[in-house]
Design a protein around this motif. Structure first.
Motif, PDB file in Angstrom:
ATOM      1  N   GLU B 100       0.832  -0.987   0.002  1.00 48.25           N
ATOM      2  CA  GLU B 100       0.142   0.261   0.092  1.00 48.25           C
ATOM      3  C   GLU B 100       0.677   1.289  -0.132  1.00 48.25           C
ATOM      4  OE1 GLU B 100      -3.589  -1.348   2.363  1.00 48.25           O
ATOM      5  OE2 GLU B 100      -2.141  -0.789   3.780  1.00 48.25           O
ATOM      6  N   PHE B 101       0.575   2.083  -1.013  1.00 48.60           N
ATOM      7  CA  PHE B 101       1.247   3.590  -0.957  1.00 48.60           C
ATOM      8  C   PHE B 101       0.350   4.744  -0.548  1.00 48.60           C
ATOM      9  CE2 PHE B 101       3.415   1.462  -4.944  1.00 48.60           C
ATOM     10  CZ  PHE B 101       4.401   0.788  -4.156  1.00 48.60           C
ATOM     11  N   TYR B 102       0.930   5.785  -0.409  1.00 54.48           N
ATOM     12  CA  TYR B 102       0.007   6.946  -0.066  1.00 54.48           C
ATOM     13  C   TYR B 102       0.241   7.851  -1.162  1.00 54.48           C
ATOM     14  CZ  TYR B 102      -1.307  11.479   1.734  1.00 54.48           C
ATOM     15  OH  TYR B 102      -1.984  12.685   1.686  1.00 54.48           O
ATOM     16  N   SER B 104      -1.142  11.585  -2.910  1.00 57.06           N
ATOM     17  CA  SER B 104      -2.077  12.870  -2.886  1.00 57.06           C
ATOM     18  C   SER B 104      -1.188  14.136  -3.530  1.00 57.06           C
ATOM     19  CB  SER B 104      -2.366  13.473  -1.413  1.00 57.06           C
ATOM     20  OG  SER B 104      -1.135  13.916  -0.945  1.00 57.06           O
ATOM     21  N   SER B 119       4.357   8.073  -0.802  1.00 61.92           N
ATOM     22  CA  SER B 119       4.995   7.489   0.285  1.00 61.92           C
ATOM     23  C   SER B 119       4.917   6.080   0.063  1.00 61.92           C
ATOM     24  CB  SER B 119       4.459   7.810   1.791  1.00 61.92           C
ATOM     25  OG  SER B 119       5.256   6.882   2.530  1.00 61.92           O
ATOM     26  N   GLY B 122       1.842   3.592   2.794  1.00 62.15           N
ATOM     27  CA  GLY B 122       0.637   4.100   3.040  1.00 62.15           C
ATOM     28  C   GLY B 122      -0.146   3.051   3.748  1.00 62.15           C
ATOM     29  N   VAL B 126      -2.141   9.417   7.559  1.00 66.15           N
ATOM     30  CA  VAL B 126      -0.992  10.070   7.027  1.00 66.15           C
ATOM     31  C   VAL B 126      -0.136  10.628   7.963  1.00 66.15           C
ATOM     32  CG1 VAL B 126      -2.120  12.183   6.308  1.00 66.15           C
ATOM     33  CG2 VAL B 126      -0.067  11.506   5.138  1.00 66.15           C
ATOM     34  N   ILE B 129       2.644   8.232   9.475  1.00 60.64           N
ATOM     35  CA  ILE B 129       3.697   8.027   8.540  1.00 60.64           C
ATOM     36  C   ILE B 129       4.864   8.634   8.859  1.00 60.64           C
ATOM     37  CG2 ILE B 129       4.821   7.568   6.135  1.00 60.64           C
ATOM     38  CD1 ILE B 129       1.678   7.562   5.299  1.00 60.64           C
ATOM     39  N   ILE B 134       8.139  10.369   3.605  1.00 61.74           N
ATOM     40  CA  ILE B 134       7.145  11.180   2.622  1.00 61.74           C
ATOM     41  C   ILE B 134       7.812  11.826   2.031  1.00 61.74           C
ATOM     42  CG2 ILE B 134       5.109  12.659   2.931  1.00 61.74           C
ATOM     43  CD1 ILE B 134       4.343  11.711   5.758  1.00 61.74           C
ATOM     44  N   GLU B 188      -6.553  12.783  -2.883  1.00 63.19           N
ATOM     45  CA  GLU B 188      -5.870  11.844  -1.998  1.00 63.19           C
ATOM     46  C   GLU B 188      -6.214  10.553  -2.245  1.00 63.19           C
ATOM     47  OE1 GLU B 188      -4.230  12.549   2.587  1.00 63.19           O
ATOM     48  OE2 GLU B 188      -6.389  12.175   2.269  1.00 63.19           O
ATOM     49  N   ASN B 190      -5.428   6.853  -0.340  1.00 71.18           N
ATOM     50  CA  ASN B 190      -4.764   6.369   0.676  1.00 71.18           C
ATOM     51  C   ASN B 190      -5.572   5.103   0.937  1.00 71.18           C
ATOM     52  OD1 ASN B 190      -2.899   5.661   2.700  1.00 71.18           O
ATOM     53  ND2 ASN B 190      -3.593   7.078   4.257  1.00 71.18           N
ATOM     54  N   PRO B 191      -5.088   3.609   0.672  1.00 73.66           N
ATOM     55  CA  PRO B 191      -4.099   3.727   0.152  1.00 73.66           C
ATOM     56  C   PRO B 191      -4.314   3.307  -1.545  1.00 73.66           C
ATOM     57  CG  PRO B 191      -5.213   1.438   0.655  1.00 73.66           C
ATOM     58  CD  PRO B 191      -5.753   2.722   1.161  1.00 73.66           C
TER      59      PRO B 191
END
Lengths: 327, 416
Positions: B100-102, B104, B119, B122, B126, B129, B134, B188, B190-191
């Motif tokens: 899983e990534f973040y 936005s 990031s 994720g 957030v 993290i 990030i 955004e 997430n994820p």
């Protein structure tokens, strides 16, 4: 030069969107107060109209080529509707105007971003969107700031007022005038997310100006423009007294709204909230002449305690009595 | 304006080719949902609310046992999440998640430019993290954004999964284009997940938060319907207030946010209203609303917002407060608009004479306007004090507090 880069004795204004309700009123008022400061107006389709006390052209290109006024134009005052602002800015930049004020509110953020990047490429100064204009009592004014009788709020002095809120720019100048400090310049920079002129931009422009005795800055939550002032001062970039008031602490105690700003909080960790801005400025105040007022009206005490000299006598009385009371 | 997840998926993610799970949205259990569930080995069901952190509130559930779908759906489609009533539920295919990534995109005011924030870590909130993990890519020229620039950025931050460089860079550019094209303030995901699909891997947006610019060239309230920024339905008074400015651009009087307090706020100008409300709260007054009147509205608009503000039950005091207006006529707004509202309310028997008033205002024609309002107070038996700008703007709420204590034994909040 008398005045600042934002407004000085060489300033010659062209109003874009000149025949609209607000713009035409501002032109008439300005002409009565400071005759000649506005040189021309632009409204497509109204070229040659005589409804205003200044010549009206269809395009800015015609105005800058006009033998009478063309060479005098260096500052634009933009009053067009929000979706036309980007177009108006490009028209000004492409015709060599280097100082622009965007009075229009609610400019789409995306357009503001394009404007901001174009401004950097062209080396122009743009104030706004949502600016109310600029007032330099020793020179004149740009925009509606101060209304029909600006002497109520403005008198020549050594204070620079910089505010996101247009209304508070005038209200603050008046509060200081009653207490003995006059205004050198009042600039309403507007509260848009993408601000083309920030507090820090203004401080860098005026840092070497010996007529500036102190700065009063009015901030709001959101973004990081107030924090940038603290950073600039702590980096030694501005050493004159600064009194700040940051509104919006109360919003942090309101019922939580839509969770906005996660991403913004990452870009600028610890920034954006009023309390964060206050903390940053107070940190700068430990080493530099910076004071944050708790109540808005404490700004006067802050400027006094920073040792900014009065320009004239304090005219207030101990206790203000109401004009009317029905108790 | 914040969009519901299904709105973001349907109208923005699809258009900009951001890969999303198969999904169906519905306000209640129906055949479309049943057919969808039948085809999926497992589903994820999410409450459709605007408030964030749904997972922590138990409003996102993975359902593998299909006999449970109806029960979970009815619960999540109707429950309250942090006080906000769900408008329905989103049912999505259950992804086989590898990582899983973040991701936005928003505006950075530090750079005055769009910022792409990424990031590899994720999935969690957030804020949780580690900031060192990030990374931010600033779009310093909005005229040209290409995947190769994103690949250079990813390579520069030591992105670990080289096989994903090309597909991820293309998704990120699509996400940026969606942000820019839809005139968002925040987009955004997430994820952003890497999911297994047979022996292949794919990148999928497993969440969608979109906040559109309220000032966008196409008004989002027209496209998606007006909604309260507070994650609750608009009150009747708030809805009535919105109508004031519709179709009439002369000045602004239609902003009204209802709160729990007992002090009516009739405040002017964005900055002036904020500092006045702030000082009132700091002084211990429980304010009943926020408003921000300005831009020289005609008397009719002022009349309408005055009646709305004063119609809230349980009021004890009223603060009419603004700075030195540059443009707004004080005789028109206070002398005509507000005064007529008070005259009419009194005639209709709707005016509470026990209210304590403080008025503080200056600007064009203020001498005349304040006198007209005072005369209105006298003829209607209203108790109040009227000031001009000799009284600093933020001392007006403090003065109101003193009068409330003196005349009606008001008990202010203890403010820490």
């Amino acid at each position: 030069m008398k005045g600042t880069v934002y407004l000085n004795d060489k300033t010659g204004i062209v109003v874009i969107g000149a025949t609209g309700r607000e713009a035409s009123q501002v032109i008439k008022e300005s002409e009565a107060l400071y005759p000649g400061i506005i040189k021309a107006g632009i409204t497509p389709g109204k070229g040659g109209s005589s409804e205003l006390p200044v010549p009206v052209f269809d395009t800015l290109k015609e105005a800058v080529k006009d033998p009478k006024v063309g060479k005098l134009l260096n500052t634009a005052l933009i009053y067009v509707p929000p979706v036309s602002v980007l177009d108006a800015v490009m028209e000004c930049l492409d015709n060599g105007i280097k100082v622009l004020y965007i009075i229009t509110e609610h400019v789409p953020i995306r357009d503001s971003e394009v404007i901001c990047q174009e401004k950097v490429r062209r080396g122009a100064i743009i104030v706004g969107g949502t600016s109310l204009g600029c007032f330099v009592p020793s020179v004149g004014r740009i925009g509606a700031i101060g209304g029909k009788d600006p002497t109520v709020a403005f008198r020549d002095g050594g204070i620079v007022v910089i505010s996101k809120s247009g209304g508070l720019t005038v209200t603050t100048a008046e509060m200081f005038k009653r207490r003995g400090w006059g205004t050198y310049m009042a600039l309403a920079i507007g509260g848009d997310i993408i601000s083309n002129t920030t507090y820090a931009d203004v401080l860098q422009e005026i840092k070497g100006d010996s007529r500036v005795k102190g700065v009063v800055m009015l901030g709001e939550p959101g973004g990081s423009y107030e924090e940038q002032v603290a950073d600039l001062i702590m980096a030694g970039g501005f050493d004159k007294p600064v009194a700040a008031f940051i509104s919006g602490r109360f919003q942090e105690r309101m019922p939580e709204g839509v969770a906005f700003g996660h991403a913004g909080a990452i870009v600028e960790r610890g920034m954006g909230k009023a309390t964060d801005k206050i903390a940053r400025l107070e940190a700068a105040g430990k080493k530099y002449p910076v004071k944050v007022a708790f109540y808005y009206h404490d700004l006067v005490k802050a400027i006094e305690s920073l040792g900014v000299p009065r320009d004239f006598e304090d005219s207030t009385t101990e206790h203000v009595k109401p004009l009317y009371s029905t108790f | 304006m914040k969009l519901y997840e299904h709105e973001a998926l349907g109208s923005i993610f699809k258009k900009y080719k951001i890969p999303v799970p198969r999904y169906v949205f519905s306000a209640e259990m129906n055949d479309a949902v049943r057919q969808f569930v039948d085809k999926e080995p497992g589903v994820v069901i999410k409450s459709m609310v605007l408030v964030g952190k749904r997972g922590k509130a138990g409003a996102v559930k993975v359902v593998s046992d299909k006999s449970q779908v109806e029960k979970v759906f009815s619960d999540l489609a109707t429950r309250e999440v942090y006080g906000e009533r769900s408008i329905g539920a989103l049912v999505e295919e259950k992804l086989d998640i590898e990582k899983e990534f973040y991701l936005s995109v928003t505006y950075s005011t530090k750079d005055r430019a769009p910022a792409i924030i990424f990031s590899e870590h994720g999935g969690m909130d957030v804020e949780e993290i580690d900031p060192k993990l990030i990374h931010t890519y600033i779009v310093s020229d909005v005229r040209s954004v290409y995947p190769y620039q994103i690949r250079q950025f990813l390579a520069g931050i030591g992105f670990s999964d080289k096989e994903l460089l090309r597909p991820l860079s293309e998704v990120i550019v699509n996400v940026y284009n969606a942000f820019w094209g839809s005139e968002s303030r925040l987009l955004e995901i997430n994820p952003l997940v890497v999911a297994r699909a047979g022996d292949k891997r794919k990148i999928v947006a497993a969440d969608a938060v979109v906040i559109l610019d309220d000032d966008a060239s196409v008004n989002p309230a027209v496209v998606y319907g007006a909604r309260s920024a507070q994650g609750r339905p608009l009150t009747q008074r708030e809805q009535d207030a919105i109508l004031i400015d519709q179709g009439d651009h002369r000045g602004k009087a239609g902003s009204y946010v209802e709160l729990d307090g007992d002090i009516a706020m009739m405040t002017f100008g964005g900055g002036g209203s904020t500092v006045t409300a702030e000082t009132a709260i700091e002084a211990g007054l429980r304010i009943a609303n926020l408003t921000d009147i300005g831009g020289n509205p005609p008397a009719e608009k002022m009349y309408r917002i005055s009646r709305i503000i004063l119609s809230k039950p349980g009021l004890k005091g009223v603060l009419v407060c603004g700075g030195t207006a540059s443009n707004t006529r004080i005789d028109v707004t206070l002398g005509e608009g507000l005064a007529k509202a008070l005259d009419d309310m009194n005639a209709e028997g709707k005016l509470d004479k026990n209210l304590v008033w403080v008025v503080r205002r200056s600007g064009p024609e203020y001498v005349k306007g304040l006198k007209m309002l005072h005369e209105c107070f006298v003829r209607n038996g209203i108790r109040g004090e009227v000031y001009d700008s000799q009284l600093p703007i933020t001392e007006a709420p403090i003065r109101l507090k003193e009068l409330l204590i003196k005349h009606i034994a008001y008990k202010p909040e203890e403010v820490v």
